[in-house]
Design a protein around this motif. Structure first.
Motif, PDB file in Angstrom:
ATOM      1  N   PHE A   1       0.835  -1.204   0.000  1.00 42.99           N
ATOM      2  CA  PHE A   1       0.000   0.000   0.000  1.00 42.99           C
ATOM      3  C   PHE A   1       0.871   1.257   0.000  1.00 42.99           C
ATOM      4  O   PHE A   1       0.622   2.205  -0.747  1.00 42.99           O
ATOM      5  CB  PHE A   1      -0.949  -0.009   1.194  1.00 42.99           C
ATOM      6  N   PHE A   2       1.902   1.259   0.836  1.00 39.28           N
ATOM      7  CA  PHE A   2       2.823   2.406   0.874  1.00 39.28           C
ATOM      8  C   PHE A   2       3.433   2.641  -0.504  1.00 39.28           C
ATOM      9  O   PHE A   2       3.455   3.774  -0.997  1.00 39.28           O
ATOM     10  CB  PHE A   2       3.918   2.174   1.915  1.00 39.28           C
ATOM     11  N   LEU A   3       3.941   1.589  -1.151  1.00 39.05           N
ATOM     12  CA  LEU A   3       4.586   1.752  -2.444  1.00 39.05           C
ATOM     13  C   LEU A   3       3.625   2.241  -3.524  1.00 39.05           C
ATOM     14  O   LEU A   3       4.045   2.875  -4.492  1.00 39.05           O
ATOM     15  CB  LEU A   3       5.247   0.440  -2.878  1.00 39.05           C
ATOM     16  N   CYS A   4       2.349   1.940  -3.365  1.00 44.58           N
ATOM     17  CA  CYS A   4       1.344   2.402  -4.327  1.00 44.58           C
ATOM     18  C   CYS A   4       0.830   3.800  -4.013  1.00 44.58           C
ATOM     19  O   CYS A   4       0.130   4.394  -4.834  1.00 44.58           O
ATOM     20  CB  CYS A   4       0.164   1.424  -4.354  1.00 44.58           C
ATOM     21  N   SER A   5       1.152   4.319  -2.852  1.00 42.15           N
ATOM     22  CA  SER A   5       0.601   5.601  -2.407  1.00 42.15           C
ATOM     23  C   SER A   5       1.497   6.770  -2.791  1.00 42.15           C
ATOM     24  O   SER A   5       2.655   6.599  -3.169  1.00 42.15           O
ATOM     25  CB  SER A   5       0.417   5.590  -0.887  1.00 42.15           C
ATOM     26  N   SER A   6       0.957   7.973  -2.635  1.00 44.22           N
ATOM     27  CA  SER A   6       1.732   9.183  -2.916  1.00 44.22           C
ATOM     28  C   SER A   6       2.860   9.375  -1.912  1.00 44.22           C
ATOM     29  O   SER A   6       3.796  10.125  -2.166  1.00 44.22           O
ATOM     30  CB  SER A   6       0.817  10.410  -2.927  1.00 44.22           C
ATOM     31  N   ALA A   7       2.807   8.681  -0.776  1.00 41.87           N
ATOM     32  CA  ALA A   7       3.901   8.759   0.198  1.00 41.87           C
ATOM     33  C   ALA A   7       5.195   8.206  -0.381  1.00 41.87           C
ATOM     34  O   ALA A   7       6.284   8.530   0.088  1.00 41.87           O
ATOM     35  CB  ALA A   7       3.530   8.009   1.475  1.00 41.87           C
ATOM     36  N   ALA A   8       5.094   7.371  -1.416  1.00 41.37           N
ATOM     37  CA  ALA A   8       6.271   6.790  -2.070  1.00 41.37           C
ATOM     38  C   ALA A   8       6.476   7.397  -3.460  1.00 41.37           C
ATOM     39  O   ALA A   8       7.011   6.740  -4.357  1.00 41.37           O
ATOM     40  CB  ALA A   8       6.114   5.281  -2.171  1.00 41.37           C
ATOM     41  N   SER A   9       6.087   8.650  -3.643  1.00 43.39           N
ATOM     42  CA  SER A   9       6.087   9.269  -4.974  1.00 43.39           C
ATOM     43  C   SER A   9       7.479   9.402  -5.595  1.00 43.39           C
ATOM     44  O   SER A   9       7.588   9.595  -6.804  1.00 43.39           O
ATOM     45  CB  SER A   9       5.408  10.637  -4.918  1.00 43.39           C
ATOM     46  N   TYR A  10       8.528   9.300  -4.805  1.00 43.69           N
ATOM     47  CA  TYR A  10       9.885   9.394  -5.347  1.00 43.69           C
ATOM     48  C   TYR A  10      10.640   8.071  -5.193  1.00 43.69           C
ATOM     49  O   TYR A  10      11.856   8.020  -5.218  1.00 43.69           O
ATOM     50  CB  TYR A  10      10.651  10.536  -4.668  1.00 43.69           C
ATOM     51  N   VAL A  11       9.895   6.992  -5.058  1.00 46.30           N
ATOM     52  CA  VAL A  11      10.496   5.664  -4.912  1.00 46.30           C
ATOM     53  C   VAL A  11      10.174   4.858  -6.160  1.00 46.30           C
ATOM     54  O   VAL A  11       9.006   4.606  -6.462  1.00 46.30           O
ATOM     55  CB  VAL A  11       9.953   4.932  -3.659  1.00 46.30           C
ATOM     56  N   THR A  12      11.203   4.486  -6.885  1.00 50.67           N
ATOM     57  CA  THR A  12      11.040   3.597  -8.029  1.00 50.67           C
ATOM     58  C   THR A  12      12.314   2.792  -8.217  1.00 50.67           C
ATOM     59  O   THR A  12      13.407   3.260  -7.896  1.00 50.67           O
ATOM     60  CB  THR A  12      10.646   4.356  -9.320  1.00 50.67           C
ATOM     61  N   GLY A  13      12.157   1.571  -8.677  1.00 49.15           N
ATOM     62  CA  GLY A  13      13.302   0.697  -8.879  1.00 49.15           C
ATOM     63  C   GLY A  13      13.809   0.034  -7.614  1.00 49.15           C
ATOM     64  O   GLY A  13      14.857  -0.602  -7.622  1.00 49.15           O
ATOM     65  N   ALA A  14      13.054   0.143  -6.521  1.00 50.85           N
ATOM     66  CA  ALA A  14      13.485  -0.424  -5.243  1.00 50.85           C
ATOM     67  C   ALA A  14      12.913  -1.824  -5.044  1.00 50.85           C
ATOM     68  O   ALA A  14      11.860  -2.152  -5.576  1.00 50.85           O
ATOM     69  CB  ALA A  14      13.036   0.479  -4.096  1.00 50.85           C
ATOM     70  N   GLU A  15      13.615  -2.617  -4.259  1.00 48.04           N
ATOM     71  CA  GLU A  15      13.122  -3.921  -3.824  1.00 48.04           C
ATOM     72  C   GLU A  15      13.180  -3.911  -2.299  1.00 48.04           C
ATOM     73  O   GLU A  15      14.261  -3.896  -1.713  1.00 48.04           O
ATOM     74  CB  GLU A  15      13.966  -5.061  -4.388  1.00 48.04           C
ATOM     75  N   VAL A  16      12.016  -3.878  -1.668  1.00 47.59           N
ATOM     76  CA  VAL A  16      11.921  -3.750  -0.221  1.00 47.59           C
ATOM     77  C   VAL A  16      11.845  -5.139   0.423  1.00 47.59           C
ATOM     78  O   VAL A  16      10.900  -5.885   0.169  1.00 47.59           O
ATOM     79  CB  VAL A  16      10.680  -2.917   0.190  1.00 47.59           C
ATOM     80  N   PRO A  17      12.815  -5.489   1.273  1.00 46.45           N
ATOM     81  CA  PRO A  17      12.728  -6.776   1.965  1.00 46.45           C
ATOM     82  C   PRO A  17      11.709  -6.716   3.098  1.00 46.45           C
ATOM     83  O   PRO A  17      11.629  -5.724   3.817  1.00 46.45           O
ATOM     84  CB  PRO A  17      14.143  -6.986   2.514  1.00 46.45           C
ATOM     85  N   ILE A  18      10.907  -7.754   3.217  1.00 45.27           N
ATOM     86  CA  ILE A  18       9.927  -7.871   4.306  1.00 45.27           C
ATOM     87  C   ILE A  18      10.135  -9.261   4.893  1.00 45.27           C
ATOM     88  O   ILE A  18       9.512 -10.226   4.486  1.00 45.27           O
ATOM     89  CB  ILE A  18       8.480  -7.711   3.793  1.00 45.27           C
ATOM     90  N   ASN A  19      11.082  -9.353   5.850  1.00 48.15           N
ATOM     91  CA  ASN A  19      11.487 -10.679   6.280  1.00 48.15           C
ATOM     92  C   ASN A  19      11.916 -10.785   7.739  1.00 48.15           C
ATOM     93  O   ASN A  19      12.559 -11.758   8.120  1.00 48.15           O
ATOM     94  CB  ASN A  19      12.597 -11.201   5.367  1.00 48.15           C
ATOM     95  N   GLY A  20      11.575  -9.807   8.545  1.00 48.96           N
ATOM     96  CA  GLY A  20      11.911  -9.879   9.958  1.00 48.96           C
ATOM     97  C   GLY A  20      13.390  -9.915  10.251  1.00 48.96           C
ATOM     98  O   GLY A  20      13.820 -10.359  11.300  1.00 48.96           O
TER      99      GLY A  20
END
Length: 193
Positions: free
Chosen positions: A170-189
């Protein structure tokens, strides 16, 4: 709507139906979350010596080719919205995993590379492309054996939840991430540290 992503002939019909349902409205986000990770008949890991060509083709079509075709097919609708694409890769795209097979791991590594390429290609049109790389998440693809074996060695000492993954998407799809592209965010504790 349901689409069999392993059937390349079904994708043009699915894209046409999505466009019909949008009825001229923009598409704000495309999340490529489908993935298959086949196992051996005994439930074990399929490696590069034992994976059939049919399995390789099926895995790559669902995990890599379908995201490409969906993004291409819905490009105009995403462009109108200055939309966002999020590809779901995996922790296994960067290291050998005790349960995930070679075809799955290789397809997820390729999807991470594709995310960077798409971010470059789609940026001039105002479309951001990112990826998330989940570790062990409590979904149907995670076996009880995997959870029991890996949770104790994950720094947060538990597997993640689908809700925790959804919040990052949701964050990556939102305007809060408007300057984020080409990133790979780990979600793994912290599993990757």
């Amino acid at each position: 709507m349901q689409v069999e992503l392993s059937d390349h002939s079904a994708l043009p019909r699915a894209i046409a139906e999505i466009k019909e349902r949008l009825n001229g409205e923009p598409l704000h986000a495309l999340v490529n979350n489908a993935g298959i990770s086949p196992k051996a008949p005994d439930g074990g890991r399929l490696n590069s010596l034992t994976t059939s060509i049919g399995t390789w083709m099926s895995v790559f079509h669902v995990n890599l080719v379908a995201p490409i075709l969906l993004a291409q097919g819905l490009f105009e609708e995403l462009k109108v919205a200055s939309g966002s694409i999020v590809n779901v890769t995996s922790i296994v795209g960067t290291r050998v995993h005790p349960f995930a097979g070679t075809a799955y791991a290789t397809s997820k590594a390729a999807l991470a590379c594709l995310t960077r390429e798409m971010a470059h290609d789609y940026a001039p049109f105002g479309i951001r492309v990112n990826a998330i790389a989940p570790g062990e998440i409590k979904t149907d693809i995670l076996s009880a054996e995997t959870e029991a074996r890996l949770a104790p060695i994950i720094p947060l000492h538990r597997v993640g939840t689908p809700d925790e993954v959804a919040k990052v998407i949701f964050f990556l799809c939102s305007s809060a991430a408007s300057y984020v592209t080409g990133a790979e965010v780990p979600i793994n504790g912290g599993q990757h540290v």
